[in-house]
Scaffold this motif. Sequence first.
Motif, PDB file in Angstrom:
ATOM      1  N   HIS A   1     -10.334 135.079  54.705  1.00 40.76           N
ATOM      2  CA  HIS A   1     -10.626 133.950  53.807  1.00 40.76           C
ATOM      3  C   HIS A   1     -12.092 133.551  53.902  1.00 40.76           C
ATOM      4  O   HIS A   1     -12.672 133.576  54.986  1.00 40.76           O
ATOM      5  CB  HIS A   1      -9.755 132.749  54.178  1.00 40.76           C
ATOM      6  N   PRO A   2     -12.702 133.143  52.764  1.00 41.96           N
ATOM      7  CA  PRO A   2     -12.144 133.127  51.407  1.00 41.96           C
ATOM      8  C   PRO A   2     -12.113 134.525  50.789  1.00 41.96           C
ATOM      9  O   PRO A   2     -13.103 135.247  50.828  1.00 41.96           O
ATOM     10  CB  PRO A   2     -13.092 132.204  50.646  1.00 41.96           C
ATOM     11  N   VAL A   3     -10.956 134.866  50.208  1.00 38.50           N
ATOM     12  CA  VAL A   3     -10.761 136.208  49.662  1.00 38.50           C
ATOM     13  C   VAL A   3     -10.015 136.123  48.341  1.00 38.50           C
ATOM     14  O   VAL A   3      -9.080 135.330  48.191  1.00 38.50           O
ATOM     15  CB  VAL A   3     -10.013 137.114  50.670  1.00 38.50           C
ATOM     16  N   ALA A   4     -10.466 136.921  47.378  1.00 43.48           N
ATOM     17  CA  ALA A   4      -9.881 136.938  46.041  1.00 43.48           C
ATOM     18  C   ALA A   4      -9.236 138.280  45.780  1.00 43.48           C
ATOM     19  O   ALA A   4      -9.693 139.316  46.294  1.00 43.48           O
ATOM     20  CB  ALA A   4     -10.961 136.670  44.981  1.00 43.48           C
ATOM     21  N   VAL A   5      -8.178 138.269  44.983  1.00 43.87           N
ATOM     22  CA  VAL A   5      -7.552 139.511  44.563  1.00 43.87           C
ATOM     23  C   VAL A   5      -7.971 139.803  43.125  1.00 43.87           C
ATOM     24  O   VAL A   5      -8.017 138.890  42.290  1.00 43.87           O
ATOM     25  CB  VAL A   5      -6.014 139.441  44.668  1.00 43.87           C
ATOM     26  N   GLN A   6      -8.325 141.049  42.851  1.00 44.48           N
ATOM     27  CA  GLN A   6      -8.621 141.439  41.475  1.00 44.48           C
ATOM     28  C   GLN A   6      -7.454 142.240  40.923  1.00 44.48           C
ATOM     29  O   GLN A   6      -7.015 143.210  41.530  1.00 44.48           O
ATOM     30  CB  GLN A   6      -9.896 142.270  41.361  1.00 44.48           C
ATOM     31  N   LEU A   7      -6.963 141.805  39.769  1.00 46.36           N
ATOM     32  CA  LEU A   7      -5.854 142.469  39.102  1.00 46.36           C
ATOM     33  C   LEU A   7      -6.348 143.240  37.887  1.00 46.36           C
ATOM     34  O   LEU A   7      -7.290 142.814  37.212  1.00 46.36           O
ATOM     35  CB  LEU A   7      -4.798 141.462  38.660  1.00 46.36           C
ATOM     36  N   GLY A   8      -5.682 144.351  37.604  1.00 44.89           N
ATOM     37  CA  GLY A   8      -5.920 145.099  36.380  1.00 44.89           C
ATOM     38  C   GLY A   8      -4.649 145.125  35.566  1.00 44.89           C
ATOM     39  O   GLY A   8      -3.551 145.304  36.105  1.00 44.89           O
ATOM     40  N   GLY A   9      -4.778 144.938  34.275  1.00 51.22           N
ATOM     41  CA  GLY A   9      -3.611 144.966  33.409  1.00 51.22           C
ATOM     42  C   GLY A   9      -3.925 144.366  32.057  1.00 51.22           C
ATOM     43  O   GLY A   9      -5.016 143.826  31.834  1.00 51.22           O
ATOM     44  N   ALA A  10      -2.958 144.460  31.149  1.00 50.35           N
ATOM     45  CA  ALA A  10      -3.155 143.923  29.799  1.00 50.35           C
ATOM     46  C   ALA A  10      -1.868 143.302  29.253  1.00 50.35           C
ATOM     47  O   ALA A  10      -1.822 142.954  28.084  1.00 50.35           O
ATOM     48  CB  ALA A  10      -3.647 145.015  28.855  1.00 50.35           C
ATOM     49  N   ASP A  11      -0.864 143.166  30.104  1.00 51.27           N
ATOM     50  CA  ASP A  11       0.394 142.551  29.705  1.00 51.27           C
ATOM     51  C   ASP A  11       0.417 141.139  30.275  1.00 51.27           C
ATOM     52  O   ASP A  11       0.496 140.960  31.496  1.00 51.27           O
ATOM     53  CB  ASP A  11       1.572 143.359  30.252  1.00 51.27           C
ATOM     54  N   PRO A  12       0.337 140.109  29.424  1.00 48.99           N
ATOM     55  CA  PRO A  12       0.240 138.738  29.930  1.00 48.99           C
ATOM     56  C   PRO A  12       1.358 138.353  30.892  1.00 48.99           C
ATOM     57  O   PRO A  12       1.103 137.736  31.939  1.00 48.99           O
ATOM     58  CB  PRO A  12       0.270 137.893  28.660  1.00 48.99           C
ATOM     59  N   ARG A  13       2.598 138.715  30.570  1.00 48.37           N
ATOM     60  CA  ARG A  13       3.711 138.334  31.448  1.00 48.37           C
ATOM     61  C   ARG A  13       3.643 139.077  32.787  1.00 48.37           C
ATOM     62  O   ARG A  13       3.924 138.504  33.845  1.00 48.37           O
ATOM     63  CB  ARG A  13       5.040 138.615  30.746  1.00 48.37           C
ATOM     64  N   GLU A  14       3.283 140.339  32.730  1.00 54.00           N
ATOM     65  CA  GLU A  14       3.172 141.122  33.953  1.00 54.00           C
ATOM     66  C   GLU A  14       2.048 140.583  34.834  1.00 54.00           C
ATOM     67  O   GLU A  14       2.193 140.469  36.067  1.00 54.00           O
ATOM     68  CB  GLU A  14       2.921 142.580  33.592  1.00 54.00           C
ATOM     69  N   LEU A  15       0.932 140.238  34.216  1.00 56.73           N
ATOM     70  CA  LEU A  15      -0.181 139.668  34.973  1.00 56.73           C
ATOM     71  C   LEU A  15       0.198 138.311  35.559  1.00 56.73           C
ATOM     72  O   LEU A  15      -0.208 137.971  36.677  1.00 56.73           O
ATOM     73  CB  LEU A  15      -1.415 139.542  34.074  1.00 56.73           C
ATOM     74  N   ALA A  16       0.978 137.536  34.822  1.00 59.40           N
ATOM     75  CA  ALA A  16       1.424 136.241  35.343  1.00 59.40           C
ATOM     76  C   ALA A  16       2.294 136.428  36.579  1.00 59.40           C
ATOM     77  O   ALA A  16       2.144 135.706  37.575  1.00 59.40           O
ATOM     78  CB  ALA A  16       2.178 135.476  34.261  1.00 59.40           C
ATOM     79  N   GLU A  17       3.195 137.396  36.540  1.00 52.54           N
ATOM     80  CA  GLU A  17       4.056 137.649  37.693  1.00 52.54           C
ATOM     81  C   GLU A  17       3.241 138.157  38.875  1.00 52.54           C
ATOM     82  O   GLU A  17       3.458 137.745  40.020  1.00 52.54           O
ATOM     83  CB  GLU A  17       5.150 138.659  37.328  1.00 52.54           C
ATOM     84  N   ALA A  18       2.291 139.037  38.623  1.00 52.13           N
ATOM     85  CA  ALA A  18       1.423 139.527  39.695  1.00 52.13           C
ATOM     86  C   ALA A  18       0.592 138.385  40.284  1.00 52.13           C
ATOM     87  O   ALA A  18       0.331 138.346  41.493  1.00 52.13           O
ATOM     88  CB  ALA A  18       0.510 140.631  39.167  1.00 52.13           C
ATOM     89  N   THR A  19       0.183 137.454  39.434  1.00 55.44           N
ATOM     90  CA  THR A  19      -0.566 136.290  39.896  1.00 55.44           C
ATOM     91  C   THR A  19       0.280 135.429  40.820  1.00 55.44           C
ATOM     92  O   THR A  19      -0.185 134.953  41.865  1.00 55.44           O
ATOM     93  CB  THR A  19      -1.053 135.468  38.691  1.00 55.44           C
ATOM     94  N   ARG A  20       1.539 135.220  40.466  1.00 57.09           N
ATOM     95  CA  ARG A  20       2.435 134.466  41.348  1.00 57.09           C
ATOM     96  C   ARG A  20       2.577 135.161  42.697  1.00 57.09           C
ATOM     97  O   ARG A  20       2.585 134.510  43.755  1.00 57.09           O
ATOM     98  CB  ARG A  20       3.805 134.292  40.686  1.00 57.09           C
ATOM     99  N   MET A  21       2.677 136.474  42.671  1.00 60.84           N
ATOM    100  CA  MET A  21       2.789 137.233  43.907  1.00 60.84           C
ATOM    101  C   MET A  21       1.523 137.090  44.756  1.00 60.84           C
ATOM    102  O   MET A  21       1.597 136.975  45.987  1.00 60.84           O
ATOM    103  CB  MET A  21       3.075 138.698  43.588  1.00 60.84           C
ATOM    104  N   ALA A  22       0.369 137.085  44.103  1.00 58.40           N
ATOM    105  CA  ALA A  22      -0.894 136.933  44.821  1.00 58.40           C
ATOM    106  C   ALA A  22      -0.996 135.557  45.462  1.00 58.40           C
ATOM    107  O   ALA A  22      -1.484 135.417  46.591  1.00 58.40           O
ATOM    108  CB  ALA A  22      -2.063 137.177  43.883  1.00 58.40           C
ATOM    109  N   GLU A  23      -0.532 134.533  44.744  1.00 57.89           N
ATOM    110  CA  GLU A  23      -0.557 133.187  45.325  1.00 57.89           C
ATOM    111  C   GLU A  23       0.376 133.111  46.532  1.00 57.89           C
ATOM    112  O   GLU A  23       0.022 132.541  47.574  1.00 57.89           O
ATOM    113  CB  GLU A  23      -0.148 132.141  44.289  1.00 57.89           C
ATOM    114  N   GLU A  24       1.545 133.704  46.420  1.00 56.58           N
ATOM    115  CA  GLU A  24       2.484 133.722  47.548  1.00 56.58           C
ATOM    116  C   GLU A  24       1.898 134.455  48.750  1.00 56.58           C
ATOM    117  O   GLU A  24       2.165 134.101  49.899  1.00 56.58           O
ATOM    118  CB  GLU A  24       3.796 134.385  47.125  1.00 56.58           C
ATOM    119  N   ALA A  25       1.087 135.475  48.474  1.00 58.64           N
ATOM    120  CA  ALA A  25       0.475 136.247  49.562  1.00 58.64           C
ATOM    121  C   ALA A  25      -0.627 135.473  50.260  1.00 58.64           C
ATOM    122  O   ALA A  25      -1.020 135.836  51.379  1.00 58.64           O
ATOM    123  CB  ALA A  25      -0.071 137.565  49.021  1.00 58.64           C
ATOM    124  N   GLY A  26      -1.165 134.424  49.614  1.00 58.76           N
ATOM    125  CA  GLY A  26      -2.141 133.571  50.270  1.00 58.76           C
ATOM    126  C   GLY A  26      -3.577 133.726  49.838  1.00 58.76           C
ATOM    127  O   GLY A  26      -4.490 133.232  50.513  1.00 58.76           O
TER     128      GLY A  26
END
Length: 348
Positions: free
Chosen positions: A76-101
């Motif tokens: 920390h402080p650390v950011a995750v970078q996501l790749g994708g173009a599906d809004p719902r899929e990116l939203a779910e991946a974002t939730r997973m990233a928040e859960e991961a910390g």
Amino acid sequence: MGTNVVSAEIEIPGASEAGRAARLSVAPMIDWTDRHCRAFHRTLSRRALLYTEMIAAAALVRGGARHLLDFDADEHPVAVQLGGADPRELAEATRMAEEAGYDEVNLNVGCPSDRVQSGCFGAVLMERPALVGDCVAEMAAATRLPVTVKCRIGVDDQEPEEILPDFLETVRAAGVRRVIIHARKAWLQGLSPKENREIPPLDYALVAKMKRAFPDLHISVNGGIVSLDAAEAHLRSGMDGVMIGRAVYQQPADILLTADHRIFGAAEAPLSAMDALERFRPYIARHLEQGGRLHSVTRHMLGLFAGRPGARGWRRVLSEGATRDGAGLEVLDAALAMVRDAAEEPAG
């Protein structure tokens, strides 16, 4: 060394931890900024913002590859970078990233590789700003973390002066408040990813113009920045942050060891490269005790003594020795001896 050393810790009212750290960040780099690289860089700088390699949202959501989100709390402080173009899929991946910390979730709108283009994400999304807006809006709705975007100034035959302001308007309207702009076009046809990092001309003036046009956005500049002197110059010119990529990886001590003092105004004295290595040694030992290979960590450390006596011997011993089965800390000690011996040689 630069002369613009601030005398007090930099404060950014109302900023998140990631937002404060974004004054200087280490770019996400595929095959480079893995968890071992980030742990090493964090030893050199306590304040710079670190990024993961780009992680495909599909790999997390459909592929079940949650292990890609693993990181050490010391990063920390650390950011995750996501790749994708599906809004719902990116939203779910974002939730997973928040859960991961993680402290921030970033959307890649800048990578020009063929693999990324075939998945219709990365730099090709510069041609589909409305879709990017939908993606980041869904991501922002799924998390309390800051959602940011890393983009190019344009792709192929686009006119950056025309399309970049519209792109920034779109992501701002979708809730984004922090953007990293790589100050080059991406040529999706005709240039390799490596060539796309070097051949298209840099246009720092356009990025600075975007900061003036969007004073409410936190804008970091990226691309071709190879020293803290250059980073300080961009900050003095009005940029909110600077992101550095290959120079940090190839010359980590030159960029990161004094960054906390020069960029963030930290009062504590910078570590030496030797001291930083000593602090990092327990991390390497734990990795080996857990069955990891020495090379997985030390491949990110080859540039630690770049430009210093013994640097060539350091690189050679690590490159040759760390890949061998059973290689342990004795290889690190042998490589370090090359630096110490060179430093003790009389001049002339």
